[in-house]
Design a protein around this motif. Sequence first.
Motif, PDB file in Angstrom:
ATOM      1  N   SER A  54      22.363 -20.960 -73.730  1.00 33.88           N
ATOM      2  CA  SER A  54      23.199 -20.745 -72.453  1.00 33.88           C
ATOM      3  C   SER A  54      24.150 -19.320 -72.761  1.00 33.88           C
ATOM      4  O   SER A  54      24.300 -18.516 -71.788  1.00 33.88           O
ATOM      5  CB  SER A  54      24.339 -21.695 -72.022  1.00 33.88           C
ATOM      6  N   MET A  55      25.052 -19.385 -73.823  1.00 33.31           N
ATOM      7  CA  MET A  55      25.879 -18.348 -74.274  1.00 33.31           C
ATOM      8  C   MET A  55      25.111 -16.965 -74.477  1.00 33.31           C
ATOM      9  O   MET A  55      25.462 -16.063 -73.744  1.00 33.31           O
ATOM     10  CB  MET A  55      26.527 -18.675 -75.517  1.00 33.31           C
TER      11      MET A  55
ATOM     12  N   HIS B 141      22.262 -16.207 -72.885  1.00 40.90           N
ATOM     13  CA  HIS B 141      21.566 -15.863 -71.995  1.00 40.90           C
ATOM     14  C   HIS B 141      22.631 -15.064 -70.928  1.00 40.90           C
ATOM     15  O   HIS B 141      22.097 -13.834 -70.275  1.00 40.90           O
ATOM     16  CB  HIS B 141      21.435 -17.039 -70.962  1.00 40.90           C
ATOM     17  N   VAL B 142      23.880 -15.475 -70.966  1.00 39.59           N
ATOM     18  CA  VAL B 142      24.806 -14.568 -69.994  1.00 39.59           C
ATOM     19  C   VAL B 142      25.050 -13.010 -70.749  1.00 39.59           C
ATOM     20  O   VAL B 142      25.045 -12.088 -70.019  1.00 39.59           O
ATOM     21  CB  VAL B 142      26.254 -15.027 -69.672  1.00 39.59           C
TER      22      VAL B 142
ATOM     23  N   ILE C 101      21.996 -11.089 -69.878  1.00 35.60           N
ATOM     24  CA  ILE C 101      22.186 -10.806 -68.295  1.00 35.60           C
ATOM     25  C   ILE C 101      22.999  -9.633 -68.366  1.00 35.60           C
ATOM     26  O   ILE C 101      22.621  -8.662 -67.429  1.00 35.60           O
ATOM     27  CB  ILE C 101      22.493 -11.938 -67.399  1.00 35.60           C
TER      28      ILE C 101
ATOM     29  N   LEU D 188      23.752 -15.507 -58.795  1.00 43.04           N
ATOM     30  CA  LEU D 188      23.791 -16.665 -59.488  1.00 43.04           C
ATOM     31  C   LEU D 188      22.481 -17.409 -59.357  1.00 43.04           C
ATOM     32  O   LEU D 188      21.548 -17.939 -60.501  1.00 43.04           O
ATOM     33  CB  LEU D 188      24.834 -17.707 -59.105  1.00 43.04           C
TER      34      LEU D 188
ATOM     35  N   ILE E 201      19.692 -15.678 -61.472  1.00 42.30           N
ATOM     36  CA  ILE E 201      19.962 -15.900 -62.987  1.00 42.30           C
ATOM     37  C   ILE E 201      19.290 -17.127 -63.566  1.00 42.30           C
ATOM     38  O   ILE E 201      18.920 -17.288 -64.216  1.00 42.30           O
ATOM     39  CB  ILE E 201      21.393 -15.774 -63.213  1.00 42.30           C
TER      40      ILE E 201
ATOM     41  N   ILE F 119      15.706 -17.557 -64.047  1.00 44.87           N
ATOM     42  CA  ILE F 119      15.028 -16.851 -65.264  1.00 44.87           C
ATOM     43  C   ILE F 119      14.678 -17.898 -66.310  1.00 44.87           C
ATOM     44  O   ILE F 119      15.379 -18.555 -66.898  1.00 44.87           O
ATOM     45  CB  ILE F 119      15.987 -15.803 -65.696  1.00 44.87           C
TER      46      ILE F 119
END
Lengths: 83, 500
Positions: free
Chosen positions: A38-39, A41-42, A45, A58, A61, A64
């Motif tokens: 998760s971390m 991933h941002v 992005i 959102l 995102i 993906i």
Amino acid sequence: MNRAEIFDKIEPICRKIFGEGVEFTEKTKATDIEKWDSMNHVTLIAAVEKEFAVTFDLMEIIGITTLGDFVDLIEKNKLNADH
Amino acid sequence: MNLWEKYYNCFTEHADANAFYIGGRFYTYGEFIQYISGSQQKLLKHTNRSIGIPVGVMCHDTIETFAAIFAVWFSGCHFVPLHPLHPIPVNTEKITQSGLNCIIDSGATPPDYAGSLEIICNDGLKSREEIMIFAAHHRAYILFTSGSTGKPKGVPISTVNMNAFIEGFLDIYPDLTSEDRFLQTYDLTSDAAFTGYLIPLLLGATVYTIPPGSFKYLSIVKILQEQQITWTQFTPSVLNYLRPYLKSIRLLSLKHSHFGGEALPFDLVSEWAKCVPNAEISNIYGPTETTITCTIHRTEIDQLQEKVCNEIISLGRPLKGVRTLIIDENDQIAGPGAKGELCIGGDQVMEGYLSPSPDESGVWFMREENGIREKYYRSGDLVIQDEQGYLSFCGRKDDQLKISGYRIEPAEIERAISQVTSGMNSKVFGFTKTTGMAGIVAFIEIDKDQTETLAEMLRTVIPSALIPEKIITVSHFPINSNGKIDKSLLFREYSNQIYE
């Protein structure tokens, strides 16, 4: 910019975030890469948004799951910008 | 009627209603009963119908995992949650400390643990045999928290503790019903996860879980929206992660938005409040030793700012079975408005650690009131109480860290670093990131090129939540006039690397 050219710009970003020793292709899934959580991933992005000067929403995102999905989104964003 | 009979009666009463939504499909209470029965049949062969036996459950977030937990309880045993992604040495330590000789695992390939462990594979296991409810043994589960000695500490929680929590929680939320949809977001090895299934399953409501392998924090928003969730709880870290996207989130179905596991910043939750206009906000607090949650601040969105101290939302007031005392540094009761350590008594406080230390005076004290002697747990959390009894968090008395809901002792990380670097010196601290959230930094007397592989090496011996975000090489540790490592000097000298 075609798909291959878009991907050529995404690959070094992935290498920087996820490290060397992993083969990145459009088919590479998030579940294939241990560090793609998760971390990261941002982080990914944000770096892709900066590289292509685009902003994803959102729901885009959330959808993906592969690196190819980024290419799709950038093509879609560029297409919308051209119109 | 004991607690397990209450659950079983609720399951049968709501047999046709949905109990779970897992991996994109619903399971009714009727199906859940069959899964429990399947696991119980195998478990009873192992226990030979003896009660009070510890049973490990490898927590995969599958219907079989939840069935295993209730099969253990209904069989008069207690469960020890194990995380399938934790390193084998971490799980082995828990197995040894709890004296486990049986693990229920719904995974395809259960790990190969040494010794005479029996692995009950319950993947897809269902049965129509009637479930047996044994007399509840006094112990319900054992959780492990980070220990200051560097080893995890086993915290046994009894059915009396658990019952007191459930009664106290429902006393504050009498409006929750079988119509509510609960999203459980925590790892099942964390005590915060219990609320997300213990409460709905006693109401006949539906428990929703996050699909495995997905980007967890983003999936929370997706499920909240698509499944019209009415209750959820997650850590303020999740909210901080979602912060860039809050403007595009609007969740009209959410009625109860709970936060726990970390200090809840007022500005962050105020932004979230705009996404959930029909919700009430609750801030939840409770050390593992006092059973899941012992204080709650439930508030309407427009009253959020009424109980804020140092920009942090109040921890609220104790649940009905919980008593609190605030003790100053001389072990005297702190006066009104004075800062002191929060000490917790009442039915939710555990009896004692699995492996008690010779001196636990720093953990407990006894107090006599109205002729009754009661045990109080020293939380180590510093608080102030206002005239209405609301508690405000003011920091920690010791070095313990609380990050993303995990309680972390720096000593446990330092021990792991020493283990993987053949005895290198390290010092681990918490720090506040530029986002306002908490992080972990490790200073190590080690060559810089070794730090690159250190995080990977640590992953083999400690859970990922304990891996420091910043690993900084130091040639030597600065020492202050008291002969201790000079933390302020370290932070000043390396501030560029910490906050980069």
